[in-house]
Design a protein around this motif. Structure first.
Motif, PDB file in Angstrom:
ATOM      1  N   HIS A 264      10.393  -0.369 -10.196  1.00 34.35           N
ATOM      2  CA  HIS A 264       9.368  -0.324  -9.680  1.00 34.35           C
ATOM      3  C   HIS A 264       9.263   0.194  -8.289  1.00 34.35           C
ATOM      4  O   HIS A 264      10.000  -0.196  -7.454  1.00 34.35           O
ATOM      5  N   SER A 265       8.173   1.017  -8.053  1.00 35.44           N
ATOM      6  CA  SER A 265       8.100   1.466  -6.509  1.00 35.44           C
ATOM      7  C   SER A 265       7.192   0.279  -5.985  1.00 35.44           C
ATOM      8  O   SER A 265       6.256  -0.232  -6.604  1.00 35.44           O
ATOM      9  N   GLY A 266       7.679  -0.070  -4.813  1.00 36.14           N
ATOM     10  CA  GLY A 266       6.806  -1.205  -4.137  1.00 36.14           C
ATOM     11  C   GLY A 266       5.419  -0.791  -3.469  1.00 36.14           C
ATOM     12  O   GLY A 266       5.234  -0.506  -2.304  1.00 36.14           O
ATOM     13  N   GLU A 267       4.337  -0.634  -4.542  1.00 34.73           N
ATOM     14  CA  GLU A 267       3.204  -0.379  -3.870  1.00 34.73           C
ATOM     15  C   GLU A 267       2.717  -1.692  -3.255  1.00 34.73           C
ATOM     16  O   GLU A 267       2.570  -2.738  -3.708  1.00 34.73           O
ATOM     17  N   THR A 268       2.257  -1.440  -1.867  1.00 32.83           N
ATOM     18  CA  THR A 268       1.490  -2.260  -1.301  1.00 32.83           C
ATOM     19  C   THR A 268      -0.095  -2.588  -1.568  1.00 32.83           C
ATOM     20  O   THR A 268      -0.487  -1.482  -1.752  1.00 32.83           O
ATOM     21  N   THR A 269      -0.422  -3.762  -1.828  1.00 32.36           N
ATOM     22  CA  THR A 269      -1.972  -3.680  -2.345  1.00 32.36           C
ATOM     23  C   THR A 269      -2.675  -3.753  -0.937  1.00 32.36           C
ATOM     24  O   THR A 269      -2.369  -3.932   0.069  1.00 32.36           O
ATOM     25  N   LEU A 270      -3.930  -3.192  -1.106  1.00 35.51           N
ATOM     26  CA  LEU A 270      -5.080  -3.090  -0.074  1.00 35.51           C
ATOM     27  C   LEU A 270      -5.073  -4.378   0.525  1.00 35.51           C
ATOM     28  O   LEU A 270      -5.392  -4.557   1.638  1.00 35.51           O
ATOM     29  N   GLU A 271      -4.941  -5.694  -0.303  1.00 37.20           N
ATOM     30  CA  GLU A 271      -5.231  -6.748   0.267  1.00 37.20           C
ATOM     31  C   GLU A 271      -4.022  -7.350   1.365  1.00 37.20           C
ATOM     32  O   GLU A 271      -4.335  -7.595   2.352  1.00 37.20           O
ATOM     33  N   ASP A 272      -2.898  -6.685   0.967  1.00 39.88           N
ATOM     34  CA  ASP A 272      -1.508  -6.814   1.803  1.00 39.88           C
ATOM     35  C   ASP A 272      -1.920  -6.155   3.122  1.00 39.88           C
ATOM     36  O   ASP A 272      -1.566  -6.963   4.247  1.00 39.88           O
ATOM     37  N   ILE A 273      -2.330  -5.149   2.753  1.00 35.26           N
ATOM     38  CA  ILE A 273      -2.747  -4.279   4.115  1.00 35.26           C
ATOM     39  C   ILE A 273      -3.842  -4.804   4.868  1.00 35.26           C
ATOM     40  O   ILE A 273      -3.629  -5.102   6.162  1.00 35.26           O
ATOM     41  N   PHE A 274      -4.961  -5.256   4.341  1.00 38.45           N
ATOM     42  CA  PHE A 274      -5.734  -5.858   5.075  1.00 38.45           C
ATOM     43  C   PHE A 274      -5.260  -6.857   5.691  1.00 38.45           C
ATOM     44  O   PHE A 274      -5.372  -7.113   7.284  1.00 38.45           O
ATOM     45  N   ILE A 275      -4.532  -7.772   5.445  1.00 34.62           N
ATOM     46  CA  ILE A 275      -3.960  -9.048   5.869  1.00 34.62           C
ATOM     47  C   ILE A 275      -3.095  -8.519   7.356  1.00 34.62           C
ATOM     48  O   ILE A 275      -3.213  -9.015   8.430  1.00 34.62           O
ATOM     49  N   LYS A 276      -2.291  -7.454   7.113  1.00 31.90           N
ATOM     50  CA  LYS A 276      -1.586  -6.883   7.925  1.00 31.90           C
ATOM     51  C   LYS A 276      -2.502  -6.280   8.991  1.00 31.90           C
ATOM     52  O   LYS A 276      -1.884  -6.564  10.449  1.00 31.90           O
ATOM     53  N   VAL A 277      -3.337  -5.687   8.804  1.00 34.06           N
ATOM     54  CA  VAL A 277      -4.192  -5.066   9.933  1.00 34.06           C
ATOM     55  C   VAL A 277      -5.171  -5.980  10.931  1.00 34.06           C
ATOM     56  O   VAL A 277      -5.109  -5.859  11.889  1.00 34.06           O
ATOM     57  N   THR A 278      -5.494  -6.919   9.920  1.00 33.64           N
ATOM     58  CA  THR A 278      -6.736  -7.833  10.619  1.00 33.64           C
ATOM     59  C   THR A 278      -6.009  -9.187  10.902  1.00 33.64           C
ATOM     60  O   THR A 278      -6.602  -9.876  11.705  1.00 33.64           O
TER      61      THR A 278
END
Ligand SMILES: Nc1ncnc2c1ncn2[C@@H]1O[C@H](COP(=O)(O)OP(=O)(O)O)[C@@H](O)[C@H]1O
Ligand SMILES: [Mg+2]
Lengths: 287, 245
Positions: A264-278
């Motif tokens: 599997h390629s490690g797709e980051t979900t938008l949700e993970d990114i949201f938490i990272k950004v905000t």
């Protein structure tokens, strides 16, 4: 299509601004996702854009003209679905639709729309007897009645079962394909992750990030590859950085020598990114 | 103002009055009044019939429009109306027109019943004019009052208080208990008294004085002013508050 500059808004009975200087643009023909936790200001922003809340500061233009200069003909071109489904409960589905249809110059093919959302059979039922999901679907039909150029959907997937959520998302995609533009809000990232052309993250009345989901994933995702293989009768999981994967000897050796179970390629979900950004988690908001 | 759309809105309001059973209630009340009036003698009828028509045009108008506004509030449908091409003035005027038409209809039932059953005599033009002016005024005033009501029960209580303050002196004057000139002048500013005058004017035996004309002017011009200066400008704010924004 819409251009929002330094938008600020305060509710009359509040002390502080709930929208605190946001800038964004909704381009013609795109699905623009407005994502953020409950209370972030998504519904407020939508209500400002559709000219329901008037005392905002900043500048909003629609097709190059300040929205305050539009009269009610503005509503001939837009379709709105509010957070709560709203209808006359003691009228049938069809009576509701026919009433609203008469208020517009353009009329969509309602039979097709109702069939599409699976309400055609129930068209003569009182809306008061509809289930929540049926009301939400009727809400979408109502928003599309006037063949709008621009759709505003406030948490449209909230309360829909997966099948109907899928139908709704397909309808939104078709709407875009026919040239329509969409503003859609959600507090559940995964719901509209694949739907949006661009998304904005809003927290406490401020936009933290705007980009395409793809770019966000490239920028914030840790690109890794997960390899699962058999060794001594047991499954072993190893993670490798995606960069220069073709020259990674350990990875290549494993591929050649072991019985591979999954890659599997490690797709980051938008949700993970949201938490990272905000720094704000959406998980506890999900219900 | 788009007359086509206004008509659509008026029809919509009327059909909702029917769907939400306001029409059945008002027919029921008209029948009830008719039954009561049927059993009173000729002399009592002559004073009771105008009184009841006046009640129907005034307090009932305020009550009906108030209820309609609460139905609407409970369904938040106003927010949907706000995102259609309908303008505020179309939305407000359609409510005033629909409720006025609706309430005139129930008054008409009472009048027609008595015209045929008891052969009461009156001037058809004046009775229509009187009921129209009084109903329209009180519908407009009721719409304005509805802006300030927090809940349904509170509204009913406020209407009761209003009725008590306005109606008692008028009723006493009508029946002939208050006779002093002082009351006559004071009652000129009472909209319910004005309604009694403009309706009373249609019946034989009414003596036309300046009071009739002042009352008629009060209902018509007052109604227009309340509509233009109070009801219309405040509608958008009210609508937004109701829609939960
Ligand atoms: N009518 C109102 N009066 C005062 N504050 C409000 C009103 N509506 C919403 N708010 C506040 O504004 C903020 C943003 O609300 P909203 O736009 O509904 O958020 P979201 O849609 O992102 O969940 C919240 O803090 C909310 O409590
Ligand atoms: Mg919201």
């Amino acid at each position: 299509m819409f251009k929002v500059e330094d938008l600020k808004f305060k509710y009359p009975n509040n002390k502080e601004d709930v929208i605190r200087g946001i800038n964004f643009e909704i381009k013609e023909g795109e699905i623009f996702g407005f994502l953020g936790p409950s209370g972030a200001g998504k519904s407020t922003t939508q209500k400002i854009l559709i000219k329901i809340l008037e005392d905002f500061r900043g500048k909003i233009s629609y097709n190059g003209i300040d929205i305050t200069e539009y009269g009610n003909e503005f509503y001939e071109e837009i379709g709105v679905s509010f957070e709560m489904p709203i209808h006359f409960s003691k009228m049938t589905c069809m009576e509701n639709i026919n009433f609203f249809l008469q208020l517009y110059k353009n009329n969509a093919d309602c039979e097709a729309l109702l069939k599409r959302v699976g309400l055609w059979e129930d068209r003569d039922k009182m809306v008061g007897e509809f289930s929540k999901g049926m009301k939400i679907r009727l809400n979408i039909v109502r928003a599309l009645l006037n063949e709008p150029k621009m759709l505003f959907l406030d948490e449209p997937t909230n309360g829909l079962d997966p099948t109907n959520a899928m139908i709704l998302k397909d309808m939104i995609k078709e709407f875009r394909k026919d040239g329509g533009t969409v503003f859609i809000t959600s507090h559940i990232m995964s719901d509209i992750d694949q739907l949006c052309d661009r998304v904005a993250f809003i927290v406490e009345g401020q936009i933290k990030e705007i980009d395409t989901p793809r770019n966000l994933k490239i920028r914030y995702g840790n690109r890794t590859l997960k390899l699962e293989y058999k060794e001594d009768g047991k499954s072993v999981l190893k993670e490798f950085p995606m960069d220069d994967i073709g020259k990674n000897d350990e990875f290549l050796t494993l591929l050649q020598t072991k019985e591979v179970e999954t890659i599997h390629s490690g797709e980051t979900t938008l949700e993970d990114i949201f938490i990272k950004v905000t720094g704000v988690s959406l998980k506890d908001e999900s219900e | 103002m788009n007359l086509n759309r206004l008509w659509v809105l008026v029809k919509g309001e009327l059909s909702r009055l029917n769907k939400y059973n306001v029409t059945s209630i008002s027919i029921l009340i008209a029948i009830m009044w008719s039954i009561i009036l049927f059993f009173v003698d000729e002399v009592a009828l002559a004073s009771l019939l105008p009184l009841i028509l006046m009640l129907d045009a005034t307090l009932m108008s305020v009550m009906y429009i108030g209820s309609v506004m609460f139905f609407e509030k409970s369904e938040s449908t106003i927010s949907t109306m706000l995102v259609t091409p309908s303008t505020s003035s179309e939305l407000v005027l359609s409510k005033v027109l629909a409720n006025t038409i609706h309430n005139i209809f129930s008054s008409a039932l009472i009048i027609i019943a008595f015209f045929f059953i008891k052969h009461v005599e009156f001037n058809w033009f004046l009775i229509f004019l009187g009921i129209f002016a009084a109903t329209a005024f009180h519908t407009i005033a009721g719409l304005y009052l509805a802006y300030f009501q927090k809940n349904f029960t509170g509204m009913l209580v406020n209407i009761m208080i209003l009725a008590f303050v306005l109606l008692i002196p008028t009723a006493l004057y009508e029946i002939g208990i208050l006779t002093a000139d002082f009351w006559k002048y004071l009652l000129l500013i009472n909209p319910i008294q004005a309604a009694a005058e403009v309706i009373g004017g249609a019946f034989t035996g009414y003596v036309f004085t300046y009071v009739y004309y002042i009352s008629l002017g009060y209902m018509i011009i007052g109604g227009l002013l309340v509509y233009r200066l109070l009801v219309l400008p405040k509608f958008h704010d009210y609508a937004i508050k109701q829609s939960g924004v």
